[in-house]
Design an enzyme around this catalytic site. Structure first.
Site, PDB file in Angstrom:
ATOM      1  N   LYS A  37      27.991   2.656  -6.004  1.00 30.51           N
ATOM      2  CA  LYS A  37      26.567   2.883  -6.520  1.00 30.51           C
ATOM      3  C   LYS A  37      27.334   2.522  -8.574  1.00 30.51           C
ATOM      4  CE  LYS A  37      24.583   3.187  -2.630  1.00 30.51           C
ATOM      5  NZ  LYS A  37      25.360   2.744  -1.674  1.00 30.51           N
ATOM      6  N   ASN A  62      22.300  -0.636  -7.994  1.00 37.00           N
ATOM      7  CA  ASN A  62      23.008   0.964  -8.297  1.00 37.00           C
ATOM      8  C   ASN A  62      24.147   1.166  -8.965  1.00 37.00           C
ATOM      9  OD1 ASN A  62      20.812   1.475  -6.045  1.00 37.00           O
ATOM     10  ND2 ASN A  62      21.855   0.266  -4.557  1.00 37.00           N
ATOM     11  N   GLU A  74      20.590  14.448   1.644  1.00 36.63           N
ATOM     12  CA  GLU A  74      21.280  13.435   1.235  1.00 36.63           C
ATOM     13  C   GLU A  74      20.303  14.622  -0.342  1.00 36.63           C
ATOM     14  OE1 GLU A  74      20.348   9.344   1.170  1.00 36.63           O
ATOM     15  OE2 GLU A  74      19.914   9.562   2.940  1.00 36.63           O
ATOM     16  N   HIS A  89      19.645   8.147   5.016  1.00 34.03           N
ATOM     17  CA  HIS A  89      19.552   7.123   5.136  1.00 34.03           C
ATOM     18  C   HIS A  89      19.914   6.283   6.651  1.00 34.03           C
ATOM     19  CE1 HIS A  89      21.918   3.937   4.087  1.00 34.03           C
ATOM     20  NE2 HIS A  89      21.998   2.921   2.753  1.00 34.03           N
ATOM     21  N   SER A 126      17.698   7.965  -2.332  1.00 27.17           N
ATOM     22  CA  SER A 126      17.712   6.301  -2.709  1.00 27.17           C
ATOM     23  C   SER A 126      16.390   5.604  -2.379  1.00 27.17           C
ATOM     24  CB  SER A 126      19.019   5.541  -0.900  1.00 27.17           C
ATOM     25  OG  SER A 126      18.566   5.549  -0.069  1.00 27.17           O
ATOM     26  N   ASP A 178      25.195  13.649   2.369  1.00 25.57           N
ATOM     27  CA  ASP A 178      25.211  11.861   1.044  1.00 25.57           C
ATOM     28  C   ASP A 178      25.148  12.441  -0.318  1.00 25.57           C
ATOM     29  OD1 ASP A 178      25.643  10.060   0.725  1.00 25.57           O
ATOM     30  OD2 ASP A 178      24.355   9.225   1.878  1.00 25.57           O
ATOM     31  N   HIS A 184      23.809   8.725  -4.152  1.00 26.40           N
ATOM     32  CA  HIS A 184      23.381   8.165  -5.129  1.00 26.40           C
ATOM     33  C   HIS A 184      23.567   9.248  -6.266  1.00 26.40           C
ATOM     34  CE1 HIS A 184      21.827   4.702  -3.822  1.00 26.40           C
ATOM     35  NE2 HIS A 184      21.631   5.239  -2.487  1.00 26.40           N
TER      36      HIS A 184
END
Length: 397
Positions: A260, A65, A197, A151, A201, A226, A229
């Site tokens: 990440k 990542n 998110e 997640h 992910s 979140d 990413h």
């Protein structure tokens, strides 16, 4: 309303492929093997980076990542070393005892400013951020409403909270609207938090943030977003999807990680000063953990500066070029190739490794059953020839 216990695809617990077998785990391991779900550790023989060595073979690394290529960056490594020289190797205590050192405080101030919020709180990891924050924010009289593909850390945090949990199909705002309307009709005084998110992910897609914000405002809810990413990757100066859409001031809780695009480790939550103070008093993973090493916080400050700099923008530009080359129109550097069966994914990953590419096979319970896949992660550190070669390799799959 769909409850969490009715959605076995959620979470990353032990697969339900068989019961316990006394004190001997052999049968459980055999069941995992038979289902194509056994995991093993496969150490690298080199530092992390776009080119790695494993079992004496050099591979182009499309598994990590490290989206901006900072994990092996010499300047960031020097910042870490400088932090060790200034502040030592460890914090020696939890933050509330005597483990809060200058870099922790400075990093939190910088994060809050970068995210356009009043305050931030740093945790030891992204997982610790989720499982500590959510039980601190919600309890048995409250409701958490999660996207089905959230997640594992968010799911575990929700379960630990004791709150009522509702789940809406992935990115389905119509279902979310019905859930929120029903919750408010039955529990008008409950604290309701929508959890989703920015970039998911395993699918690499983004949430419909503007629509979700409109719904949470309409129904008097809060939003826990979140940005793990998307931090470093999306938005002006890499500050995430909310920043890209100009909506940061409407997001109640912005979670993220330094593991990440920032190239390090650790997690954070950005919010108001009052919510931050509540977390300091209630988040168990914060209260009862030794503080992150001050050198790590010092290095994270340097990483944040790099992400927000002209160099960071140049890296994002290169990353966008690679994404467009491999998957035109895709919004993130996480590109899934869904194959369905576990063995199909494992065999495809093995073929790519034989050609010199490290691309992981992702299986249940990380993704729902029947959606095993290859997960390609692009990095700005990849040279053009590696991405071109991967495109050729993937064309034969």
């Amino acid at each position: 309303m769909e409850r969490l216990r009715k959605t076995p695809a959620l979470g990353t617990g032990t697969p339900d492929d068989g019961g316990m077998s006394g004190h001997d785990p052999s049968q459980e391991l055999a069941d995992l093997t038979g289902a194509g779900l056994l995991r093993t550790l496969k150490p690298l023989d080199s530092p992390a980076g776009p080119r790695v060595v494993r079992q004496d073979r050099e591979l182009w690394n499309f598994a990590s990542n490290d989206y901006l290529g900072l994990a092996a960056d010499a300047e960031l490594a020097e910042a870490f070393i400088e932090g060790v020289r200034k502040y030592g190797a460890g914090s020696a205590a939890s933050r509330l005892v005597c483990g809060t050192l200058p870099p922790h405080h400075l990093l939190e101030e910088a994060l809050a400013a970068a995210k356009g919020a009043e305050a931030a709180l740093v945790f030891t990891s992204g997982f610790a951020t989720a499982v500590g924050s959510m039980p601190a924010l919600a309890g048995k009289d409250d409701v958490l409403v999660l996207d089905k593909l959230c997640h594992a850390s968010l799911i575990d945090g929700a379960r630990l909270s004791g709150a009522t949990i509702r789940v809406f199909p992935h990115n389905d705002t119509a279902k979310l609207a019905r859930l929120l309307e029903g919750i408010r009709a039955k529990q008008p005084a409950a604290r309701v938090i929508v959890v989703t998110e920015s970039v998911f992910s395993m699918d690499g897609d983004v949430c419909p943030l503007r629509e979700i914000l409109e719904l949470k405002d309409r129904h008097g809810a809060l939003l826990f977003l979140d940005e793990a990413h998307s931090f470093g990757v999306l938005g002006p100066r890499g500050m995430g999807l909310a920043a890209e859409l100009g909506l940061q001031d409407r997001v109640d809780f912005q979670m993220g990680t330094f593991s990440k695009a920032a190239g390090l480790s650790g997690g954070y939550l950005v919010t108001s000063a009052a919510w931050r103070d509540l977390l300091v008093n209630r988040a168990r993973s914060f209260i009862y953990s030794t503080a992150p090493p001050p050198a790590l916080a010092h290095a994270a400050m340097a990483s944040l500066e790099r992400i927000r700099s002209a160099d960071g923008e140049a890296r994002r530009s290169r990353l966008r070029e690679y994404i467009a080359r491999l998957s035109p129109g895709h919004p993130s550097p996480v590109i899934p190739v869904v194959l369905g069966g576990n063995e199909a994914a494992l065999e495809a990953a093995a073929r790519l490794e034989a050609r010199g590419f490290l691309v992981p096979a992702i299986r249940y319970p990380t993704v729902p059953r029947g959606t095993a896949r290859l997960r390609i992660s692009l990095s700005a550190a990849h040279p053009h020839e590696a991405v071109a070669a991967l495109c050729v390799g993937m064309a034969s799959e």
